[in-house]
Motif scaffolding. Sequence first.
Motif, mmCIF file in Angstrom:
data_model
loop_
_atom_site.group_PDB
_atom_site.id
_atom_site.type_symbol
_atom_site.label_atom_id
_atom_site.label_comp_id
_atom_site.label_asym_id
_atom_site.label_seq_id
_atom_site.Cartn_x
_atom_site.Cartn_y
_atom_site.Cartn_z
ATOM 1 N N MET A 53 17.859 -14.055 -17.315
ATOM 2 C CA MET A 53 18.114 -14.127 -15.919
ATOM 3 C C MET A 53 19.568 -13.422 -15.576
ATOM 4 O O MET A 53 19.019 -12.943 -14.435
ATOM 5 C CB MET A 53 17.492 -15.290 -15.462
ATOM 6 C CG MET A 53 15.893 -16.040 -15.766
ATOM 7 S SD MET A 53 14.629 -14.407 -15.993
ATOM 8 C CE MET A 53 14.806 -14.324 -14.222
ATOM 9 N N GLY A 54 19.814 -14.006 -15.235
ATOM 10 C CA GLY A 54 21.666 -13.325 -15.392
ATOM 11 C C GLY A 54 21.830 -15.139 -14.317
ATOM 12 O O GLY A 54 22.677 -15.110 -13.664
ATOM 13 N N TYR A 55 21.132 -16.380 -13.528
ATOM 14 C CA TYR A 55 20.825 -17.090 -12.230
ATOM 15 C C TYR A 55 20.632 -17.941 -13.164
ATOM 16 O O TYR A 55 18.862 -17.878 -14.305
ATOM 17 C CB TYR A 55 20.810 -16.982 -11.429
ATOM 18 C CG TYR A 55 19.241 -15.934 -11.235
ATOM 19 C CD1 TYR A 55 18.645 -16.752 -10.925
ATOM 20 C CD2 TYR A 55 19.333 -14.550 -11.298
ATOM 21 C CE1 TYR A 55 17.362 -16.635 -10.055
ATOM 22 C CE2 TYR A 55 18.325 -14.339 -11.027
ATOM 23 C CZ TYR A 55 17.072 -15.236 -11.050
ATOM 24 O OH TYR A 55 16.291 -14.780 -10.806
ATOM 25 N N GLU A 73 4.110 -17.313 -9.731
ATOM 26 C CA GLU A 73 5.160 -16.260 -9.429
ATOM 27 C C GLU A 73 6.490 -16.845 -9.035
ATOM 28 O O GLU A 73 7.830 -17.016 -8.709
ATOM 29 C CB GLU A 73 5.113 -14.972 -8.079
ATOM 30 C CG GLU A 73 5.042 -15.368 -7.143
ATOM 31 C CD GLU A 73 3.356 -15.229 -7.014
ATOM 32 O OE1 GLU A 73 2.651 -15.552 -5.044
ATOM 33 O OE2 GLU A 73 2.266 -16.230 -8.268
ATOM 34 N N ASP A 74 5.830 -18.890 -8.739
ATOM 35 C CA ASP A 74 7.069 -19.586 -7.962
ATOM 36 C C ASP A 74 7.402 -20.294 -9.674
ATOM 37 O O ASP A 74 9.237 -20.200 -9.690
ATOM 38 C CB ASP A 74 6.315 -20.793 -7.320
ATOM 39 C CG ASP A 74 5.411 -20.754 -6.900
ATOM 40 O OD1 ASP A 74 6.382 -19.759 -6.064
ATOM 41 O OD2 ASP A 74 4.602 -20.627 -6.164
ATOM 42 N N PHE A 75 7.166 -19.934 -10.693
ATOM 43 C CA PHE A 75 8.013 -20.295 -11.997
ATOM 44 C C PHE A 75 8.075 -19.558 -12.842
ATOM 45 O O PHE A 75 8.474 -20.092 -14.215
ATOM 46 C CB PHE A 75 7.323 -21.824 -12.216
ATOM 47 C CG PHE A 75 5.831 -21.412 -12.556
ATOM 48 C CD1 PHE A 75 5.197 -21.569 -14.382
ATOM 49 C CD2 PHE A 75 4.699 -21.866 -12.075
ATOM 50 C CE1 PHE A 75 4.262 -20.877 -14.380
ATOM 51 C CE2 PHE A 75 3.012 -21.335 -12.161
ATOM 52 C CZ PHE A 75 3.033 -21.310 -13.367
ATOM 53 N N LEU A 76 7.630 -18.600 -13.014
ATOM 54 C CA LEU A 76 7.529 -17.848 -14.171
ATOM 55 C C LEU A 76 8.166 -15.984 -13.580
ATOM 56 O O LEU A 76 7.662 -15.648 -13.234
ATOM 57 C CB LEU A 76 6.081 -16.732 -14.483
ATOM 58 C CG LEU A 76 5.775 -15.886 -15.602
ATOM 59 C CD1 LEU A 76 6.775 -17.309 -16.999
ATOM 60 C CD2 LEU A 76 4.522 -15.701 -15.858
ATOM 61 N N PHE A 77 9.487 -16.073 -14.328
ATOM 62 C CA PHE A 77 10.478 -15.302 -13.868
ATOM 63 C C PHE A 77 10.493 -13.667 -15.150
ATOM 64 O O PHE A 77 10.982 -13.973 -16.229
ATOM 65 C CB PHE A 77 11.657 -15.924 -13.316
ATOM 66 C CG PHE A 77 11.823 -16.820 -12.199
ATOM 67 C CD1 PHE A 77 11.774 -16.344 -11.589
ATOM 68 C CD2 PHE A 77 11.212 -17.749 -12.965
ATOM 69 C CE1 PHE A 77 12.149 -16.873 -10.091
ATOM 70 C CE2 PHE A 77 11.500 -18.921 -11.396
ATOM 71 C CZ PHE A 77 11.218 -18.720 -10.077
ATOM 72 N N LYS A 78 11.130 -12.724 -14.513
ATOM 73 C CA LYS A 78 10.807 -11.947 -15.928
ATOM 74 C C LYS A 78 12.696 -11.559 -15.792
ATOM 75 O O LYS A 78 13.547 -10.797 -14.441
ATOM 76 C CB LYS A 78 10.385 -10.529 -15.387
ATOM 77 C CG LYS A 78 9.354 -10.697 -14.970
ATOM 78 C CD LYS A 78 8.523 -9.003 -15.364
ATOM 79 C CE LYS A 78 6.728 -9.510 -15.467
ATOM 80 N NZ LYS A 78 6.581 -7.909 -14.430
ATOM 81 N N GLY A 79 12.950 -12.278 -16.658
ATOM 82 C CA GLY A 79 14.488 -11.475 -16.846
ATOM 83 C C GLY A 79 14.631 -10.365 -18.341
ATOM 84 O O GLY A 79 13.991 -9.106 -17.721
ATOM 85 N N TYR A 80 15.988 -10.297 -18.999
ATOM 86 C CA TYR A 80 16.223 -9.168 -19.639
ATOM 87 C C TYR A 80 15.303 -8.686 -20.729
ATOM 88 O O TYR A 80 14.425 -9.547 -21.065
ATOM 89 C CB TYR A 80 17.231 -9.435 -20.356
ATOM 90 C CG TYR A 80 17.578 -8.683 -21.533
ATOM 91 C CD1 TYR A 80 19.088 -6.687 -21.067
ATOM 92 C CD2 TYR A 80 17.513 -8.923 -22.836
ATOM 93 C CE1 TYR A 80 18.696 -6.276 -22.068
ATOM 94 C CE2 TYR A 80 18.075 -7.487 -23.679
ATOM 95 C CZ TYR A 80 18.692 -6.557 -22.996
ATOM 96 O OH TYR A 80 19.056 -5.376 -24.121
ATOM 97 N N LYS A 81 14.638 -7.092 -20.297
ATOM 98 C CA LYS A 81 14.293 -6.493 -21.126
ATOM 99 C C LYS A 81 12.606 -6.858 -20.694
ATOM 100 O O LYS A 81 11.512 -6.849 -21.891
ATOM 101 C CB LYS A 81 14.288 -6.436 -22.546
ATOM 102 C CG LYS A 81 15.753 -5.321 -22.507
ATOM 103 C CD LYS A 81 14.962 -4.603 -24.369
ATOM 104 C CE LYS A 81 16.625 -3.858 -24.210
ATOM 105 N NZ LYS A 81 16.241 -2.374 -23.675
ATOM 106 N N ASN A 82 11.851 -7.792 -19.891
ATOM 107 C CA ASN A 82 10.908 -8.253 -19.411
ATOM 108 C C ASN A 82 10.899 -9.445 -20.041
ATOM 109 O O ASN A 82 9.611 -9.656 -20.174
ATOM 110 C CB ASN A 82 10.289 -7.200 -19.499
ATOM 111 C CG ASN A 82 9.767 -6.108 -17.971
ATOM 112 O OD1 ASN A 82 9.844 -6.817 -16.925
ATOM 113 N ND2 ASN A 82 9.265 -5.554 -18.193
ATOM 114 N N VAL A 83 11.651 -9.815 -20.603
ATOM 115 C CA VAL A 83 11.526 -11.620 -21.271
ATOM 116 C C VAL A 83 10.973 -12.570 -20.031
ATOM 117 O O VAL A 83 11.947 -12.132 -18.850
ATOM 118 C CB VAL A 83 12.696 -12.271 -21.827
ATOM 119 C CG1 VAL A 83 12.431 -13.395 -22.023
ATOM 120 C CG2 VAL A 83 12.740 -11.399 -22.942
#
Length: 278
Positions: A53-55, A73-83
């Motif tokens: 995520m970078g954070y 959306e409160d707990f499911l986040f999209k990180g690098y390449k949509n992981v």
Amino acid sequence: MLNKECLKIAFYGKGGIGKSTIASNLSAAFATLGMKVLHIGCDPKGDSTRTLMGYKIPTLLNILEKDTPIYEEDFLFKGYKNVHCIEAGGPKPGMGCAGRGIITVIEELTDFKIFDKQWDVIIYDVLGDVVCGGFSTPIREKLIDAVYIVTSSEFMSIYAANNIMKSINTFSSMNGALLGGIIHNCRSSNSNIEIVQKFSKDCNTSILDTIPYSKNLGVSELKAKTVVENLPNSPVSYSFIQLAKKIINNKDYHIPNSLDDNLMEKLSESILKEITKE
């Protein structure tokens, strides 16, 4: 590859062995190969997904404590390449059972139908060596296909790996997850693969792959990135891509032979001879 049934795997190993580093870099590697990845951090520190995520993202348990309406959306986040990233979290030190927290989180994710989404890979990064029933939840509840054990050549790391195998033996007899193999993490340039090879042979398993020692891993983590993102053309990044491919193609899920105390003592003696020989 993407049309196959979802691959569900968990990474276990001694605390501080580099398990989260390997799990997060593998999530990045799977995503680089075009797969849709869900990465679940099962550690009270809540830092398994930081490099994706970078954070540090909010943990689900902390969100639940607020006793307010919760949305995906409160707990499911999209990180690098949509992981897609989730952190289970846990209680403050000395204030509760982290294992029980994992059970609660799994129940919440089930209610939100997170596991029903179209994932290609689901990764669980699990704390410690399964001494607590809560940490064995992914195995016990049949949420995964296989366990991968991360170990170095240090005896206490191997000792923890052996404990994990005991748990796998217990739950495999109940149709739980099997062992996919050992991942040898070289935590220094002096890591001794012969020791890990002896242990794996004694336990009727194999080393799926070795992650070489690289300062680039630490440098990337200081930047809150996986090495797959930060240095995609580096040899260690290539190692993670190759390991991801091996895991995708691995069909050797099996029940290991955990060692009893006497055999572990003999292994300790052989390790001592190995590291003290001239």
